[in-house]
Every structure is written in C-alpha cells, then in structure tokens.
Design a protein around this motif. Structure first.
Motif, PDB file in Angstrom:
ATOM      1  N   LEU A  72      -7.239  -1.466  -7.011  1.00 33.83           N
ATOM      2  CA  LEU A  72      -6.980  -1.608  -5.579  1.00 33.83           C
ATOM      3  C   LEU A  72      -8.274  -1.940  -4.843  1.00 33.83           C
ATOM      4  O   LEU A  72      -8.286  -2.772  -3.930  1.00 33.83           O
ATOM      5  N   GLN A  73      -9.350  -1.313  -5.264  1.00 31.68           N
ATOM      6  CA  GLN A  73     -10.643  -1.609  -4.656  1.00 31.68           C
ATOM      7  C   GLN A  73     -11.045  -3.059  -4.906  1.00 31.68           C
ATOM      8  O   GLN A  73     -11.553  -3.748  -4.019  1.00 31.68           O
ATOM      9  N   LEU A  96       0.834  -1.200   0.000  1.00 32.11           N
ATOM     10  CA  LEU A  96       0.000   0.000   0.000  1.00 32.11           C
ATOM     11  C   LEU A  96       0.870   1.251   0.000  1.00 32.11           C
ATOM     12  O   LEU A  96       0.493   2.281  -0.557  1.00 32.11           O
ATOM     13  N   PHE A  97       2.024   1.161   0.647  1.00 34.17           N
ATOM     14  CA  PHE A  97       2.975   2.275   0.647  1.00 34.17           C
ATOM     15  C   PHE A  97       3.355   2.637  -0.791  1.00 34.17           C
ATOM     16  O   PHE A  97       3.378   3.808  -1.174  1.00 34.17           O
ATOM     17  N   ASN A  98       3.634   1.608  -1.592  1.00 31.00           N
ATOM     18  CA  ASN A  98       3.956   1.832  -3.002  1.00 31.00           C
ATOM     19  C   ASN A  98       2.763   2.413  -3.749  1.00 31.00           C
ATOM     20  O   ASN A  98       2.903   3.357  -4.533  1.00 31.00           O
ATOM     21  N   ASP A  99       1.577   1.852  -3.522  1.00 31.88           N
ATOM     22  CA  ASP A  99       0.378   2.313  -4.218  1.00 31.88           C
ATOM     23  C   ASP A  99       0.167   3.808  -4.018  1.00 31.88           C
ATOM     24  O   ASP A  99      -0.143   4.541  -4.967  1.00 31.88           O
ATOM     25  N   PHE A 106       2.762   5.672  -6.044  1.00 35.56           N
ATOM     26  CA  PHE A 106       2.477   5.586  -7.478  1.00 35.56           C
ATOM     27  C   PHE A 106       1.318   6.516  -7.837  1.00 35.56           C
ATOM     28  O   PHE A 106       1.302   7.141  -8.904  1.00 35.56           O
ATOM     29  N   LEU A 107       0.350   6.609  -6.929  1.00 31.22           N
ATOM     30  CA  LEU A 107      -0.790   7.494  -7.150  1.00 31.22           C
ATOM     31  C   LEU A 107      -0.345   8.954  -7.182  1.00 31.22           C
ATOM     32  O   LEU A 107      -0.840   9.747  -7.986  1.00 31.22           O
ATOM     33  N   MET A 108       0.584   9.309  -6.300  1.00 35.57           N
ATOM     34  CA  MET A 108       1.113  10.673  -6.316  1.00 35.57           C
ATOM     35  C   MET A 108       1.695  11.013  -7.686  1.00 35.57           C
ATOM     36  O   MET A 108       1.523  12.125  -8.195  1.00 35.57           O
ATOM     37  N   ALA A 109       2.389  10.040  -8.277  1.00 33.02           N
ATOM     38  CA  ALA A 109       3.014  10.271  -9.583  1.00 33.02           C
ATOM     39  C   ALA A 109       1.961  10.509 -10.659  1.00 33.02           C
ATOM     40  O   ALA A 109       2.092  11.427 -11.478  1.00 33.02           O
ATOM     41  N   SER A 110       0.914   9.695 -10.683  1.00 36.20           N
ATOM     42  CA  SER A 110      -0.116   9.867 -11.714  1.00 36.20           C
ATOM     43  C   SER A 110      -0.901  11.158 -11.492  1.00 36.20           C
ATOM     44  O   SER A 110      -1.287  11.838 -12.456  1.00 36.20           O
ATOM     45  N   LEU A 111      -1.136  11.539 -10.230  1.00 39.69           N
ATOM     46  CA  LEU A 111      -1.804  12.804  -9.941  1.00 39.69           C
ATOM     47  C   LEU A 111      -0.932  13.986 -10.338  1.00 39.69           C
ATOM     48  O   LEU A 111      -1.416  14.946 -10.949  1.00 39.69           O
ATOM     49  N   LEU A 161      -6.743   6.443   2.224  1.00 34.56           N
ATOM     50  CA  LEU A 161      -5.522   7.238   2.060  1.00 34.56           C
ATOM     51  C   LEU A 161      -5.363   7.696   0.615  1.00 34.56           C
ATOM     52  O   LEU A 161      -5.090   8.876   0.346  1.00 34.56           O
ATOM     53  N   CYS A 162      -5.546   6.773  -0.305  1.00 34.58           N
ATOM     54  CA  CYS A 162      -5.418   7.102  -1.724  1.00 34.58           C
ATOM     55  C   CYS A 162      -6.502   8.091  -2.166  1.00 34.58           C
ATOM     56  O   CYS A 162      -6.232   9.036  -2.913  1.00 34.58           O
ATOM     57  N   GLN A 163      -7.717   7.882  -1.693  1.00 38.21           N
ATOM     58  CA  GLN A 163      -8.806   8.780  -2.060  1.00 38.21           C
ATOM     59  C   GLN A 163      -8.572  10.178  -1.501  1.00 38.21           C
ATOM     60  O   GLN A 163      -8.920  11.188  -2.134  1.00 38.21           O
ATOM     61  N   ALA A 164      -7.957  10.253  -0.328  1.00 36.76           N
ATOM     62  CA  ALA A 164      -7.632  11.553   0.262  1.00 36.76           C
ATOM     63  C   ALA A 164      -6.633  12.317  -0.610  1.00 36.76           C
ATOM     64  O   ALA A 164      -6.732  13.537  -0.768  1.00 36.76           O
ATOM     65  N   LEU A 165      -5.686  11.602  -1.177  1.00 35.77           N
ATOM     66  CA  LEU A 165      -4.728  12.229  -2.092  1.00 35.77           C
ATOM     67  C   LEU A 165      -5.456  12.819  -3.300  1.00 35.77           C
ATOM     68  O   LEU A 165      -5.155  13.930  -3.745  1.00 35.77           O
ATOM     69  N   VAL A 166      -6.412  12.056  -3.821  1.00 33.68           N
ATOM     70  CA  VAL A 166      -7.176  12.518  -4.984  1.00 33.68           C
ATOM     71  C   VAL A 166      -7.999  13.754  -4.622  1.00 33.68           C
ATOM     72  O   VAL A 166      -8.020  14.748  -5.370  1.00 33.68           O
ATOM     73  N   GLU A 167      -8.676  13.709  -3.481  1.00 30.85           N
ATOM     74  CA  GLU A 167      -9.504  14.843  -3.060  1.00 30.85           C
ATOM     75  C   GLU A 167      -8.655  16.091  -2.838  1.00 30.85           C
ATOM     76  O   GLU A 167      -9.060  17.206  -3.210  1.00 30.85           O
TER      77      GLU A 167
END
Length: 330
Positions: A247-248, A221-224, A227-232, A270-276
């Motif tokens: 992931l879901q 999950l740390f990697n996920d 990786f999400l930060m990079a795509s955002l 955590l990932c959704q918070a990054l998106v928001e």
C-alpha cells in the motif's frame, strides 16, 4: 471489436445455452459495455444491444438474466412497481426450468430472481438504517426476509442494526448463519472488531483465507483496512506487513488513482493505527487517528462499517497515558 460467438464462449470455458451466434455476440457486446460503464455507439449502445439480443433468441437464459438484471440494478423500478418487469423475471425463471442450463447459468438466473424478490424492502431498509431509523429499518428488513430469507441487503441491514445497538451476539449470529456461507469480504472483519467483550473464537481464521488473496489489490482503502483487520485478528504478521508495504508503494506513484492518492494522508495512517492498537500502543494509535478522524469518510463504506474507526479512537483515548488526549473520549 471482436465479439465472441457460441464456439468462442465455449473455448473460453463459459459455454452459453443458445445456438444463436448473433445472441452470443450481442451478449458479449452488452456485457462489455456494462463493464466499461460506457455506451458504445458503434455497437448500438446497451439498450440497442439488449433489444437485438432478445430478438435473436427470446429464450436465451443469460440474455434474459443480463437484461432483467440491469433493469433491477438501475434502481429506477422494481417488480412491485413494474408489472412488465415482474412478468419478464417470471418468464426468465420459467424458461430456465425448461432448459438444460450449465450450473453457472442457473446461478445467474437464481441471483436475478432473488434480487428481484427482496430488492425494494431490503435496499430501503438499508437506507433507513444508514440514516439512523433503526426501528423502521428492522421492520422492513424482517418483512423482506420473510419473503426471501437470503436477501443480502436485508441480512446486511439486520447485522448493522444489531451492531449499532450494541447487540453483538445477535450480529455475530447473523454472520454465522448468513455471511460466513457467502464469504463476505469487508463486513465480517469490521463486525469482529466491533464486538467488545465478545469472543469471536476462530472466526478470524475462517475469514483470513478469503481476504488474504486480496492483500495486494489496493482497489479500495475501505477494503484494505478491513483486510488488515483480518490479518491482525488471525495473527498473520507476514500478510499484515505485505499489505502495509504494498500500500505504501502504491501511494508513492498514485498517478490518477484517487484511492492511491488518498492512501498517503488517510489510508496508511488509518492502517498503521490499527496495527498500533493491536500491538497495545494506544497513544500512537490516537496520534495517527486524531488528525484524520473527519477524513475517514472519504474511504467509503457504511456508517456502521466506519464506526469501527470511531470506536478505535475512543478506546485509544480512554487507555492512553496522556491526560489531555483522554478528553477525546468524551
């Protein structure tokens, strides 16, 4: 178990520079046990295989590389503390220079040599940094870098020290001079996120091709999250959605995978918070982060790398519309 001889390794596109079929098979046996993280008694265990491997071909470069490498990674000793290990590493390097090795074999030998040179001070410096002894960590890391300028642990440590001190330009300079060349998967996105007021330029676009290939991995999950930060950061909406969707799906059928089990309650929020946060919704980001702020440690990583999530929560609290939640920033 079928172990590969000289021809089998060659057929696999991984030729080994030895004429001993026995050495090739014992190398395979050692590697297999290490990958499985298990001593196979039917093979003689890792130590037994290594002893037979050295006897089968004492000058086998890859045999020496795996033997010395496993000792070094065991963290129980070092070339500074163990003269026999120091001699073994030097012998490995010397023999490799007298042989015609494949480029792959040369890289393995070089990796073990560099690991041996900078390991003690580099890993010690990282430990000091993780326990907030920044001055001592910096001193040791610089000493290690003076001996081996590419020592990964020391480079990693210095980047974290600069980030934790708020010296973002210095941290980004380390990325440009060291990390970028080695395509660091997880430290880079976190570093970019942790550089407020500093333009990261086209660095997101440079990192994305490396992380994008792992969008569906969901190994950690740390990697996920990174990786999400990079795509955002690179504004790649398709990759962002792909990561969240897969992931879901993984969280719905976690079976015995502890990371997938943790995804539902920690990873996905955590990932959704990054998106928001990226979409300019600090109130929603705070609502997602606040309940899990003390569980985020479960995803692993270093203090500096997880600090991005603390800062994200604080920033969301400062910019949110709720007067009650603004107190979280204190």
């Amino acid at each position: 178990m079928s172990l590969r001889d000289c021809q089998a390794w060659k057929d696999a596109g991984l030729p080994l520079s030895t004429t001993s079929n026995e050495a090739c098979k014992l190398f395979d046996a050692t590697l297999t046990q290490y990958v499985k993280w298990k001593n196979d008694k039917s093979l003689g265990g890792i130590e037994g295989c290594l002893a037979k491997l050295r006897a089968a071909d004492p000058s086998f470069a890859m045999g020496l590389a795996i033997s010395n490498g496993l000792v070094l990674m065991g963290t129980g000793t070092s070339v500074k503390l163990d003269k026999d290990l120091d001699l073994a590493v030097k012998t490995m390097v010397g023999l490799s220079q007298t042989q015609t090795l494949t480029p792959r074999e040369q890289l393995h030998v070089s990796a073990v040599e560099m690991f041996a040179k900078g390991y003690v001070k580099g890993i010690y410096a990282f430990g000091l940094m993780e326990t907030n002894f920044y001055d001592q960590a910096e001193k040791l890391a610089k000493e290690a870098l003076s001996a081996e300028p590419t020592d990964a642990w020391s480079v990693h440590t210095m980047a974290h020290i600069h980030e934790m001190r708020g010296e973002y330009e210095a941290a980004l300079t380390i990325y440009d001079n060291h990390c970028k060349a080695y395509c660091c998967l997880t430290p880079s996105p976190g570093l970019f996120f942790l550089s407020p007021g500093v333009s990261v330029g086209q660095r997101w676009q440079a990192v994305l091709p490396v992380t994008k290939k792992h969008t569906r991995d969901h190994t950690l999950l740390f990697n996920d999250a990174h990786f999400l930060m990079a795509s955002l950061g690179a504004r790649d909406l398709q990759t962002t959605q792909e990561l969240l969707t897969t992931l879901q799906e993984a969280s719905k059928s976690p079976e015995e995978n502890c990371q997938h089990q943790l995804a539902k309650d920690v990873g996905l929020p955590l990932c959704q918070a990054l998106v928001e946060a990226e979409n300019g919704n600090p109130d929603r980001a705070l609502e997602l982060l606040l309940p899990i702020r003390y569980q985020i440690v479960q995803i692993g990583g270093s203090n500096a790398q997880r600090d991005v999530f603390n800062q994200l929560l604080i920033h969301a609290a400062i910019t949110c519309t709720s007067s009650v939640h603004k107190n979280v920033a204190r």
